[in-house]
Write a protein that holds these residues in place. Structure first.
Motif, PDB file in Angstrom:
ATOM      1  N   MET A 160       0.852  -1.194   0.000  1.00 12.41           N
ATOM      2  CA  MET A 160       0.000   0.000   0.000  1.00 12.41           C
ATOM      3  C   MET A 160       0.888   1.244   0.000  1.00 12.41           C
ATOM      4  N   ALA A 161       0.494   2.242  -0.783  1.00 13.49           N
ATOM      5  CA  ALA A 161       1.309   3.444  -0.892  1.00 13.49           C
ATOM      6  C   ALA A 161       1.270   4.246   0.400  1.00 13.49           C
ATOM      7  N   ASN A 162       2.404   4.806   0.786  1.00 11.99           N
ATOM      8  CA  ASN A 162       2.493   5.695   1.928  1.00 11.99           C
ATOM      9  C   ASN A 162       2.032   7.078   1.487  1.00 11.99           C
ATOM     10  N   VAL A 163       1.009   7.630   2.161  1.00 17.09           N
ATOM     11  CA  VAL A 163       0.434   8.918   1.747  1.00 17.09           C
ATOM     12  C   VAL A 163       1.492  10.002   1.737  1.00 17.09           C
ATOM     13  N   ASN A 164       2.451   9.924   2.671  1.00 17.19           N
ATOM     14  CA  ASN A 164       3.485  10.956   2.745  1.00 17.19           C
ATOM     15  C   ASN A 164       4.414  10.929   1.544  1.00 17.19           C
ATOM     16  N   GLU A 165       4.422   9.811   0.789  1.00 15.65           N
ATOM     17  CA  GLU A 165       5.298   9.688  -0.362  1.00 15.65           C
ATOM     18  C   GLU A 165       4.574   9.964  -1.681  1.00 15.65           C
ATOM     19  N   LEU A 166       3.316  10.346  -1.618  1.00 15.40           N
ATOM     20  CA  LEU A 166       2.550  10.580  -2.831  1.00 15.40           C
ATOM     21  C   LEU A 166       2.987  11.876  -3.493  1.00 15.40           C
ATOM     22  N   ASN A 167       2.937  11.880  -4.842  1.00 14.14           N
ATOM     23  CA  ASN A 167       3.220  13.134  -5.531  1.00 14.14           C
ATOM     24  C   ASN A 167       1.968  14.002  -5.548  1.00 14.14           C
ATOM     25  N   GLU A 168       2.106  15.182  -6.110  1.00 11.00           N
ATOM     26  CA  GLU A 168       1.010  16.150  -6.061  1.00 11.00           C
ATOM     27  C   GLU A 168      -0.245  15.629  -6.762  1.00 11.00           C
ATOM     28  N   GLN A 169      -0.068  14.991  -7.931  1.00  7.39           N
ATOM     29  CA  GLN A 169      -1.233  14.481  -8.658  1.00  7.39           C
ATOM     30  C   GLN A 169      -1.932  13.363  -7.885  1.00  7.39           C
ATOM     31  N   GLU A 170      -1.140  12.506  -7.241  1.00  8.68           N
ATOM     32  CA  GLU A 170      -1.744  11.412  -6.480  1.00  8.68           C
ATOM     33  C   GLU A 170      -2.472  11.932  -5.246  1.00  8.68           C
ATOM     34  N   ARG A 171      -1.916  12.961  -4.615  1.00  7.01           N
ATOM     35  CA  ARG A 171      -2.624  13.567  -3.482  1.00  7.01           C
ATOM     36  C   ARG A 171      -3.927  14.194  -3.961  1.00  7.01           C
ATOM     37  N   GLY A 172      -3.879  14.823  -5.147  1.00  4.84           N
ATOM     38  CA  GLY A 172      -5.093  15.433  -5.685  1.00  4.84           C
ATOM     39  C   GLY A 172      -6.177  14.408  -5.964  1.00  4.84           C
ATOM     40  N   ARG A 173      -5.799  13.232  -6.430  1.00  9.03           N
ATOM     41  CA  ARG A 173      -6.794  12.188  -6.708  1.00  9.03           C
ATOM     42  C   ARG A 173      -7.428  11.677  -5.416  1.00  9.03           C
ATOM     43  N   ARG A 174      -6.645  11.592  -4.368  1.00  5.52           N
ATOM     44  CA  ARG A 174      -7.220  11.163  -3.097  1.00  5.52           C
ATOM     45  C   ARG A 174      -8.162  12.218  -2.522  1.00  5.52           C
ATOM     46  N   GLU A 175      -7.845  13.484  -2.767  1.00  4.38           N
ATOM     47  CA  GLU A 175      -8.759  14.558  -2.358  1.00  4.38           C
ATOM     48  C   GLU A 175     -10.067  14.470  -3.145  1.00  4.38           C
ATOM     49  N   SER A 176      -9.970  14.164  -4.453  1.00  3.38           N
ATOM     50  CA  SER A 176     -11.177  13.988  -5.267  1.00  3.38           C
ATOM     51  C   SER A 176     -11.988  12.802  -4.770  1.00  3.38           C
ATOM     52  N   LEU A 177     -11.294  11.740  -4.363  1.00  6.94           N
ATOM     53  CA  LEU A 177     -11.964  10.560  -3.819  1.00  6.94           C
ATOM     54  C   LEU A 177     -12.778  10.944  -2.592  1.00  6.94           C
ATOM     55  N   ALA A 178     -12.157  11.717  -1.695  1.00  3.48           N
ATOM     56  CA  ALA A 178     -12.858  12.131  -0.472  1.00  3.48           C
ATOM     57  C   ALA A 178     -14.062  13.007  -0.801  1.00  3.48           C
ATOM     58  N   LYS A 179     -13.935  13.900  -1.783  1.00  5.21           N
ATOM     59  CA  LYS A 179     -15.035  14.790  -2.154  1.00  5.21           C
ATOM     60  C   LYS A 179     -16.197  14.016  -2.769  1.00  5.21           C
ATOM     61  N   LEU A 180     -15.880  12.977  -3.562  1.00  4.42           N
ATOM     62  CA  LEU A 180     -16.946  12.136  -4.108  1.00  4.42           C
ATOM     63  C   LEU A 180     -17.751  11.504  -2.977  1.00  4.42           C
ATOM     64  N   ARG A 181     -17.047  11.020  -1.963  1.00  2.00           N
ATOM     65  CA  ARG A 181     -17.754  10.405  -0.836  1.00  2.00           C
ATOM     66  C   ARG A 181     -18.574  11.430  -0.067  1.00  2.00           C
ATOM     67  N   GLU A 182     -18.033  12.650   0.043  1.00  2.00           N
ATOM     68  CA  GLU A 182     -18.787  13.722   0.718  1.00  2.00           C
ATOM     69  C   GLU A 182     -20.083  14.031  -0.025  1.00  2.00           C
ATOM     70  N   LEU A 183     -20.050  13.865  -1.354  1.00  2.89           N
ATOM     71  CA  LEU A 183     -21.246  14.109  -2.162  1.00  2.89           C
ATOM     72  C   LEU A 183     -22.216  12.925  -2.132  1.00  2.89           C
ATOM     73  N   GLY A 184     -21.850  11.879  -1.416  1.00  4.69           N
ATOM     74  CA  GLY A 184     -22.720  10.701  -1.343  1.00  4.69           C
ATOM     75  C   GLY A 184     -22.546   9.754  -2.505  1.00  4.69           C
ATOM     76  N   ILE A 185     -21.446   9.923  -3.266  1.00  3.81           N
ATOM     77  CA  ILE A 185     -21.172   9.048  -4.411  1.00  3.81           C
ATOM     78  C   ILE A 185     -20.156   7.997  -3.994  1.00  3.81           C
ATOM     79  N   ASN A 186     -20.509   6.745  -4.108  1.00  4.13           N
ATOM     80  CA  ASN A 186     -19.588   5.657  -3.791  1.00  4.13           C
ATOM     81  C   ASN A 186     -18.640   5.472  -4.966  1.00  4.13           C
ATOM     82  N   PRO A 187     -17.343   5.756  -4.787  1.00  2.00           N
ATOM     83  CA  PRO A 187     -16.396   5.631  -5.916  1.00  2.00           C
ATOM     84  C   PRO A 187     -16.060   4.191  -6.269  1.00  2.00           C
ATOM     85  N   TYR A 188     -16.518   3.238  -5.446  1.00  5.13           N
ATOM     86  CA  TYR A 188     -16.292   1.813  -5.723  1.00  5.13           C
ATOM     87  C   TYR A 188     -17.584   1.062  -5.430  1.00  5.13           C
TER      88      TYR A 188
END
Length: 506
Positions: free
Chosen positions: A1-29
């Motif tokens: 599993m990837a260490n969040v502290n080692e993620l690049n900027e684009q990968e951090r941005g995708r995880r932020e998008s993942l969290a926002k999808l869940r906040e909107l009530g959208i299950n990303p999986y």
């Protein structure tokens, strides 16, 4: 599993998008059931404006490109069959006042590589491109890693290709996504195996399975992998070949058996060898090696036509024709032709002296058979471009092969060479149990001299022969190498989904 502290900027941005999808009530999986009813290929091949078909389309795939243009946008969707353009209009996928699905989800939270589902209908755009008009968009899997973006310009030049061999082999899943032509190799591989099965079944042979874990590694001169069985507290060996078990079945009364087997040899790796490989072996009672040569020629013609539509294939820059008949060249004649020496009747000491004179590297553990093989490998193999049967090997080189009916110092064996590489190995099988035991004992003597590829004595197999095995012809053929030849691949790693590699350090 990837260490969040080692993620690049684009990968951090995708995880932020993942969290926002869940906040909107959208299950990303979401749950896996999605009612796909067609594919990109079916639409591209089957759509007709006159028929106005494909008006209730449900497809799913990976976003490979996007063009955001205000209230209407285009994207390219890739599924298992290919790519198709999708037209996304804000008011179509958001018919109510809430435009979140378009303005926030589609435009901001989705990325290249995300897997989505589209419901809509096929149509032709004003620029004449067949597309799917989206009526509904569903997020099916959020991609947290950034796909390599492979671009092809108007001249067909590829830019930023995912082409580094080590990366491609380690991350085959990425390779298959961004280099879809790679799939064609494996589709052809499947067709090769299916065609061979059809051919063998039509000949009345039965597909069987034999043990991978064996107490004695038999059927080939090769260094085995060793493991340990805890319950029985015994060492076991990974199969180096399935020959001896298949011949036991011939003893048992089957007239023809074959197996597509995973074999394992604890040896080096290069462009034509992988420690784990697939080998097909077939044994047919009341046949000999002459019959098997004709049988193989017809099979390879059939396979080549099934895979490529022709018997002619370009391999490593050479046009090779798999149409029979193939040249039959005795191995001692090949050495005389290409090395300029006659080794027939030479003793082990004479062969060793000849190798030294020819500049062929040898070691003290090598017996007569390996010395002859070393000369052949150095001088002959590279000249065998068109399919060629090298036949009639000395007894010392063939511990499981029937002696030649005319010259008892030779055996009824052939190897098929193509483009300087061995593709198949076949015998008139040795069915004399006394002769077989003596051959095993000779192998044991070589092992005691330090030859770690020499065979073990398989007393149970000798016992099986003592019950009587009918005259039999057997063949082993490497499926990985055959796939290389039929697809033009230059490395075995290109025809294995997951070739052996040194483990990564995470």
């Amino acid at each position: 599993m990837a260490n969040v502290n080692e993620l690049n900027e684009q990968e951090r941005g995708r995880r932020e998008s993942l969290a926002k999808l869940r906040e909107l009530g959208i299950n990303p999986y979401p749950a896996p059931l999605y009612p796909v009813n067609t594919s990109a290929e079916e639409i591209l091949k089957g759509y007709s404006p006159e028929k106005n078909n494909f008006q209730d389309v449900c497809i799913a795939g990976r976003i490979m490109s996007r063009r955001i243009m205000g209230a209407a946008s285009f994207m390219e969707l890739q599924d298992a069959t290919g790519r198709i353009q999708v037209y996304v209009k804000r008011d179509e996928i958001c018919p109510d006042e809430d435009k979140t699905m378009y303005n926030t989800v589609f435009k901001k939270l989705l990325d290249i590589g995300d897997i989505i589902g589209i419901k809509g209908f096929a149509f032709i755009t004003q620029t004449g491109q067949l597309s799917v008009h989206a009526k509904e968009l569903t997020v099916l899997s959020k991609s947290l890693r950034v796909l390599p973006i492979v671009k092809t310009d108007a001249d067909g030049t590829v830019h930023d290709g995912f082409s580094d061999p080590e990366l491609r082999y380690r991350q085959r899943y990425v390779d298959l996504v961004v280099n879809p032509e790679v799939k064609d190799v494996f589709i052809k591989r499947s067709k090769i195996v299916a065609t061979m099965r059809e051919y063998f079944n039509a000949a009345g042979c039965l597909e069987v399975e034999t043990p991978i874990l064996q107490s004695i590694p038999g059927g080939a001169t090769a260094r085995p992998f060793i493991t340990h069985h805890n319950a029985l507290d015994i060492d076991m060996y990974m199969r180096v070949a399935n020959e001896l078990y298949l011949k036991r079945l011939i003893v048992g009364g089957f007239n023809g058996v074959y197996e597509f087997a995973k074999d394992f040899r604890n040896e080096g790796m290069d462009k034509t060898h992988n420690p784990e490989f697939t080998c097909m072996e077939i044994y047919v009672a009341y046949k000999d090696y002459n019959w098997m040569m004709e049988f193989v020629e017809k099979m390879l013609e059939k396979v080549s036509i099934a895979v490529n539509g022709t018997t002619k294939v370009t391999i490593m820059g050479n046009e090779v024709d798999f149409a029979g008949p193939y040249r039959r060249l005795p191995i001692l004649d090949a050495i005389k032709e290409y090395a300029g020496v006659d080794v027939k009747g030479m003793s082990e000491d004479e062969l060793r002296a000849t190798c030294k004179k020819l500049g062929v590297e040898v070691d003290p553990s090598m017996g007569s058979g390996k010395l002859i093989d070393a000369i052949f490998g150095e001088f002959c193999e590279k000249n065998l471009i068109q399919p060629t049967y090298i036949i009639d090997y000395p007894v010392e080189m063939s511990p499981l092969t029937k002696r030649h009916r005319i010259d008892p110092t030779l055996t009824e064996r052939f190897e098929l060479f193509v483009c300087g590489k061995e593709l198949a190995n076949a015998y008139s099988e040795l069915n004399d149990p006394i002769d077989q035991l003596e051959r095993f004992q000779e192998q044991a003597a070589l092992k005691s001299k330090g030859d770690d590829e020499a065979m073990f004595i398989d007393y149970d197999f000798v016992r099986a022969l003592e019950y009587g095995m009918p005259p039999t012809s057997g063949l082993g053929m490497g499926i990985d190498r055959l796939t290389m030849f039929m697809t033009g691949a230059e490395a075995i790693q290109d025809v294995l989904f997951f070739p052996m590699m040194r483990p990564e350090v995470f």
